[in-house]
Write an enzyme that holds these catalytic residues in place. Structure first.
Site, mmCIF file in Angstrom:
data_model
loop_
_atom_site.group_PDB
_atom_site.id
_atom_site.type_symbol
_atom_site.label_atom_id
_atom_site.label_comp_id
_atom_site.label_asym_id
_atom_site.label_seq_id
_atom_site.Cartn_x
_atom_site.Cartn_y
_atom_site.Cartn_z
ATOM 1 N N GLU A 188 0.788 -1.233 0.000
ATOM 2 C CA GLU A 188 0.000 0.000 0.000
ATOM 3 C C GLU A 188 0.823 1.287 0.000
ATOM 4 O O GLU A 188 0.594 2.160 0.836
ATOM 5 C CB GLU A 188 -0.926 0.008 1.238
ATOM 6 C CG GLU A 188 -1.978 -1.079 1.173
ATOM 7 C CD GLU A 188 -2.963 -0.993 2.330
ATOM 8 O OE1 GLU A 188 -4.159 -0.956 2.039
ATOM 9 O OE2 GLU A 188 -2.540 -0.962 3.477
ATOM 10 N N ILE A 189 1.740 1.394 -0.937
ATOM 11 C CA ILE A 189 2.453 2.666 -1.029
ATOM 12 C C ILE A 189 2.817 2.970 -2.472
ATOM 13 O O ILE A 189 3.105 2.063 -3.245
ATOM 14 C CB ILE A 189 3.719 2.650 -0.116
ATOM 15 C CG1 ILE A 189 4.022 4.046 0.369
ATOM 16 C CG2 ILE A 189 4.913 2.009 -0.755
ATOM 17 C CD1 ILE A 189 2.994 4.579 1.328
#
Ligand code: ACM
Length: 511
Positions: free
Chosen positions: A341-342
């Site tokens: 999630e980045i």
């Protein structure tokens, strides 16, 4: 000729008993004795007529170096208020343990054979792990009151049977997010005991996130002195000292469970960034949107807003020092690097470096599935969670697809304080049990519990149990296609879960 016919008859009998599918074997069990409800379902199981009465005084005999296994069996019998003497190199025991490496081809590293007949109990395996799992099956044949020490019957009967069993997957895991809400060594030890009963063998600890850092490191003391104080709103804070972490791993090892530490990088890193503010970019552009900035802690729920400053060379020294110390402290072969999630232009570059750093310390890296976008080594294991990533290379996969394995989601539709972003109606026991393995490279399954909404021991018990039992069966048993039959066995575990003091979710399948 006579002996030919006898052999033929024997052959037909053997094929009809052992050649059948394991679900048929299980139904055989139930017909013969409704109280046999071993989970995970054994690979082959044949119930014989009659029961074996365990005497008050027993002899456990063992061969070779199986003293540890003999002592373990002794502990189980003591819990049932039975006495036993341990005797080496004799076969006069009514409990016999045979640890024989030549069985490796037949049983693998974790398989076992359990025979119960009029002479008593014989357990065979190629390794200590196999004997350990055989003992767990035997444990499930004993009354559940064994679990809280209240079993004090003079008449303990166990069914005569033959089991030959080995697991489908080497990876049968549970993951707890101890970063958002802290769960300490006492809870984790209980959890290891519970996992062992169901033959699970990997405990993944999500140790770091925006809200908290949970593993003391000598080289970076502020991570826990500052980052250890945070948690999600109303959650508990704290951290595992180096001593706790060592003790926990030893405790796990005695139960044939490996601890996998996750240091989630380069995103989900605010607890590190508040502890060492110099790891931020000078303009704090790595915090976006700026949900908090040093020296404030973060107790919210948002994800994907913090990351290490990937243009800062200091970042890579930090990462190397952290992985060096975590590798030195960890007895298992795996380190989880996170990677979920980045967005960052340098993300893939970072993951390739992190992969190589972890391998340089002799460990095998694992990452959430996004890491497989990068040109990582073929050793790196990918953990599937949303199924959206197209991998660059094929790699080994741990299956944690959120529709089947995210236990922070509701047990049943509408349950309060649960996530629903992956599956609105929740992840029911039946959703888990109905999982179909598709990945060719899958090495096993693992069920995470994220804890932004799980802040007490009771809540965590409720999310884990009884669903983790279904995960255990998927990980171990060759087939899992009859939910009704599984539910019938599961009912038998309700009293055992109670005796183990587990605040389980009252699933309809338990009644
Ligand atoms: C994840 O759920 N972000 C791995």
């Amino acid at each position: 000729m006579k002996s030919y016919i006898k052999n033929l008859l024997l052959f037909i009998l053997t094929v009809s008993v052992f050649g059948c599918s394991s679900s048929r074997s299980t139904s055989l069990i139930r017909e013969a004795n409704p109280t046999i409800a071993i989970i995970p379902k054994p690979q082959f199981l044949k119930v014989e007529r009659g029961m074996y009465r365990i005497p008050k005084n027993n002899i456990i005999s063992y061969s070779g170096s199986a003293l540890v296994s003999a002592e373990l069996l002794n502990t189980l019998l003591l819990k049932a208020n039975l006495n036993s003497k341990i005797s080496q190199n004799s076969d006069r025991g009514n409990f016999r343990i045979v640890e024989d490496f030549s069985l490796i081809m037949e049983l693998g590293e974790e398989g076992y054979i359990l025979d119960i007949n009029k002479e008593g109990v014989t357990l065979k395996a190629a390794s200590e792990a196999g004997i350990f799992y055989g003992i767990q099956s035997l444990r499930q044949l004993l009354p559940s009151s064994l679990e809280d020490g209240s079993l004090n019957s003079k008449n303990i009967l166990i069914p005569k049977l033959h089991i030959q069993d080995s697991p489908k997957y080497t990876w049968r895991g549970s993951m707890i997010d101890v970063a958002r809400s802290y769960f300490g060594i006492d809870y984790l030890k209980d959890h290891l005991d519970r996992m062992a009963l169901y033959k699970m063998n990997r405990l993944h600890l999500h140790l770091t996130d925006d809200q908290g850092w949970r593993l003391e490191l000598k080289s970076k003391p502020q991570l826990t002195e500052i980052g250890g104080n945070g948690s999600v709103k109303n959650g508990r804070s704290g951290y595992l000292s180096i001593e706790d972490y060592k003790k926990l791993q030893t405790y796990a090892k005695e139960r044939h469970i490996v601890i996998i530490p996750e240091i989630d990088l380069p995103g989900h890193t605010y607890a590190a960034l508040v502890s060492y503010p110099e790891l931020n970019c000078e303009d704090l552009s790595n915090l976006n949107p700026k949900m908090a900035s040093p020296p404030e802690l973060f107790d919210g729920y948002k994800v994907g807003w913090s990351k290490l400053c990937l243009t800062n060379p200091e970042t890579y020294n930090f990462v190397a020092e952290v992985f060096k110390e975590v590798s030195e402290l960890t007895i298992g072969p795996w380190i989880h690097i996170g990677g979920d999630e980045i967005k960052d232009d340098l993300y893939e570059n970072f993951i390739v470096k992190a992969d190589s750093i972890v391998r340089s310390f002799g460990k095998t890296p694992i990452g959430w599935e996004e890491v497989s976008k990068a040109k990582v080594s073929k050793d790196l294991i990918s953990q599937r969670w949303n199924g959206k990533t197209i991998p660059h290379n094929s790699s080994k996969v741990i299956e944690s697809i959120c529709t089947s394995f995210y236990l922070d989601h509701a047990n049943i539709s509408g349950q309060e304080h649960t996530n629903n972003w992956c599956k609105k109606s929740g992840v029911t026991l039946e959703d888990i049990y109905g999982f179909i393995d598709k990945e060719e490279e899958i090495i096993g399954v693992e069920a995470p519990v994220w804890t932004e909404l799980v802040i007490t021991d009771a809540m965590l018990d409720n999310r884990l149990w009884p669903r983790l039992i279904a995960v255990a069966e998927i990980g171990w048993s060759q087939s899992h296609n009859d939910f009704k039959e599984f539910s019938t066995r599961l009912k038998d575990h309700k009293l055992r879960l109670k005796a183990l003091n587990i605040d389980f979710f009252p699933s309809a399948e338990l009644d």
